[in-house]
Scaffold this motif. Structure first.
Motif, short mmCIF file in Angstrom:
data_model
loop_
_atom_site.label_atom_id
_atom_site.label_comp_id
_atom_site.label_asym_id
_atom_site.label_seq_id
_atom_site.Cartn_x
_atom_site.Cartn_y
_atom_site.Cartn_z
N GLU A 168 0.83 -1.21 0.00
CA GLU A 168 0.00 0.00 0.00
C GLU A 168 0.87 1.26 0.00
O GLU A 168 0.60 2.20 -0.75
N ALA A 169 1.91 1.26 0.82
CA ALA A 169 2.79 2.44 0.90
C ALA A 169 3.54 2.65 -0.42
O ALA A 169 3.63 3.77 -0.91
N VAL A 170 4.09 1.58 -0.98
CA VAL A 170 4.81 1.69 -2.25
C VAL A 170 3.87 2.18 -3.34
O VAL A 170 4.20 3.07 -4.13
N ASN A 171 2.65 1.62 -3.38
CA ASN A 171 1.71 2.02 -4.42
C ASN A 171 1.21 3.45 -4.23
O ASN A 171 0.92 4.14 -5.21
N THR A 172 1.14 3.92 -3.00
CA THR A 172 0.80 5.33 -2.76
C THR A 172 1.90 6.22 -3.34
O THR A 172 1.61 7.21 -4.02
N LEU A 173 3.14 5.86 -3.08
CA LEU A 173 4.27 6.63 -3.62
C LEU A 173 4.27 6.59 -5.15
O LEU A 173 4.49 7.60 -5.80
N ARG A 174 4.00 5.42 -5.71
CA ARG A 174 3.97 5.28 -7.17
C ARG A 174 2.82 6.09 -7.76
O ARG A 174 2.99 6.75 -8.78
N SER A 175 1.67 6.07 -7.12
CA SER A 175 0.52 6.84 -7.59
C SER A 175 0.84 8.34 -7.58
O SER A 175 0.54 9.06 -8.54
N ASN A 176 1.46 8.80 -6.50
CA ASN A 176 1.83 10.21 -6.40
C ASN A 176 2.84 10.62 -7.46
O ASN A 176 2.90 11.78 -7.85
N ALA A 177 3.61 9.63 -7.95
CA ALA A 177 4.59 9.90 -9.00
C ALA A 177 4.02 9.64 -10.40
O ALA A 177 4.74 9.74 -11.39
N GLY A 178 2.73 9.27 -10.46
CA GLY A 178 2.10 9.00 -11.75
C GLY A 178 2.49 7.67 -12.36
O GLY A 178 2.44 7.50 -13.58
N VAL A 179 2.86 6.71 -11.52
CA VAL A 179 3.29 5.39 -11.99
C VAL A 179 2.26 4.35 -11.56
O VAL A 179 1.73 4.43 -10.44
N ARG A 180 1.98 3.40 -12.42
CA ARG A 180 0.97 2.39 -12.11
C ARG A 180 1.39 1.54 -10.91
O ARG A 180 2.57 1.36 -10.63
N PRO A 181 0.40 0.98 -10.20
CA PRO A 181 0.69 0.22 -8.98
C PRO A 181 1.34 -1.14 -9.27
O PRO A 181 1.25 -1.67 -10.38
N LEU A 182 1.96 -1.68 -8.24
CA LEU A 182 2.54 -3.02 -8.29
C LEU A 182 1.56 -4.02 -7.69
O LEU A 182 0.70 -3.65 -6.90
N GLU A 183 1.71 -5.28 -8.06
CA GLU A 183 0.95 -6.37 -7.45
C GLU A 183 1.93 -7.26 -6.70
O GLU A 183 3.04 -7.50 -7.17
N LEU A 184 1.49 -7.77 -5.55
CA LEU A 184 2.32 -8.68 -4.78
C LEU A 184 2.39 -10.01 -5.52
O LEU A 184 1.36 -10.54 -5.94
N ASN A 185 3.59 -10.56 -5.69
CA ASN A 185 3.80 -11.80 -6.41
C ASN A 185 4.44 -12.82 -5.48
O ASN A 185 5.49 -12.55 -4.89
N SER A 186 3.83 -13.99 -5.36
CA SER A 186 4.31 -15.00 -4.41
C SER A 186 5.69 -15.55 -4.78
O SER A 186 6.48 -15.87 -3.90
N ARG A 187 5.99 -15.65 -6.05
CA ARG A 187 7.31 -16.18 -6.45
C ARG A 187 8.42 -15.17 -6.18
O ARG A 187 9.50 -15.54 -5.73
N LEU A 188 8.14 -13.89 -6.43
CA LEU A 188 9.14 -12.87 -6.07
C LEU A 188 9.30 -12.80 -4.56
O LEU A 188 10.41 -12.59 -4.06
N THR A 189 8.20 -12.99 -3.83
CA THR A 189 8.27 -13.00 -2.36
C THR A 189 9.11 -14.18 -1.88
O THR A 189 9.89 -14.04 -0.94
N ALA A 190 8.98 -15.34 -2.54
CA ALA A 190 9.79 -16.50 -2.16
C ALA A 190 11.27 -16.21 -2.38
O ALA A 190 12.12 -16.54 -1.53
N ALA A 191 11.61 -15.55 -3.50
CA ALA A 191 13.00 -15.19 -3.76
C ALA A 191 13.49 -14.19 -2.70
O ALA A 191 14.63 -14.30 -2.21
#
Length: 186
Positions: A49-72
């Motif tokens: 939520e915090a990262v996506n708020t920062l991205r939104s304020n910068a005009g950048v599309r939000p990220l989605e949480l990914n289980s495989r990236l989380t495993a890495a």
């Protein structure tokens, strides 16, 4: 943007109106941020939520949480603790790109952030946003997915890892070296 992160960090710090305890020299006494793996979903949600708020304020599309990236990210957080240093290479010599591939992520890694700290995830995000390289990785307009995990030692030290990527429709994609950035905050 920093106002949003500071506001979110303040929410995580404790109830409003409760100033942090101060040392004899007037500096805030550092408290151990004690967490467990049971806290991971709430921590990941706050960070996303915090990262996506920062991205939104910068005009950048939000990220989605990914289980495989989380495993890495989880694998690397544990490994950094074993090595005793916040850096981007595994004890087996693996790079962030290799770890993301091993975790089965169907896409290309965009970047990795690491931190060694006693601070919360939102305090760590605030520190990452203060540095140009780590901020640019968080606000990377190409990134679409995020993995985020931690390992906490018995003394309270936290090893945070955040990984970003861009998915592929064709399965795992060999990628270039990726961007890596990090900060060891103590």
């Amino acid at each position: 943007m920093m106002v949003a992160v500071l506001g979110l960090a303040a929410c995580a710090a404790g109830p409003a109106g409760s100033p942090p305890p101060l040392d004899e020299d007037g500096t805030p006494v550092q408290r151990v941020y004690r967490i467990t793996q049971d806290d991971l979903p709430a921590i990941q949600s706050r960070m996303l939520e915090a990262v996506n708020t920062l991205r939104s304020n910068a005009g950048v599309r939000p990220l989605e949480l990914n289980s495989r990236l989380t495993a890495a990210a989880a694998t690397h957080s544990r490994d950094m603790s074993r090595q005793g240093r916040p850096w981007h290479f595994g004890s087996d010599g693996s790079s962030p790109v290799e770890r993301v591939s091993r975790a089965g992520y169907a896409g290309a890694m965009r970047g990795e952030l690491v931190s060694e700290t006693f601070e919360s995830e939102l305090e760590t995000l605030r520190a990452w946003m203060q540095e140009r390289d780590t901020r640019s990785l968080l606000l990377d307009p190409e990134a679409r997915d995020m993995g985020f995990a931690f390992h906490q030692e018995a003394n309270g030290k936290l090893w945070w890892t955040l990984v970003t990527g861009v998915p592929s429709q064709r399965g795992p994609v060999p990628s270039g070296p990726g961007r890596i950035a990090g900060q060891g905050v103590m």
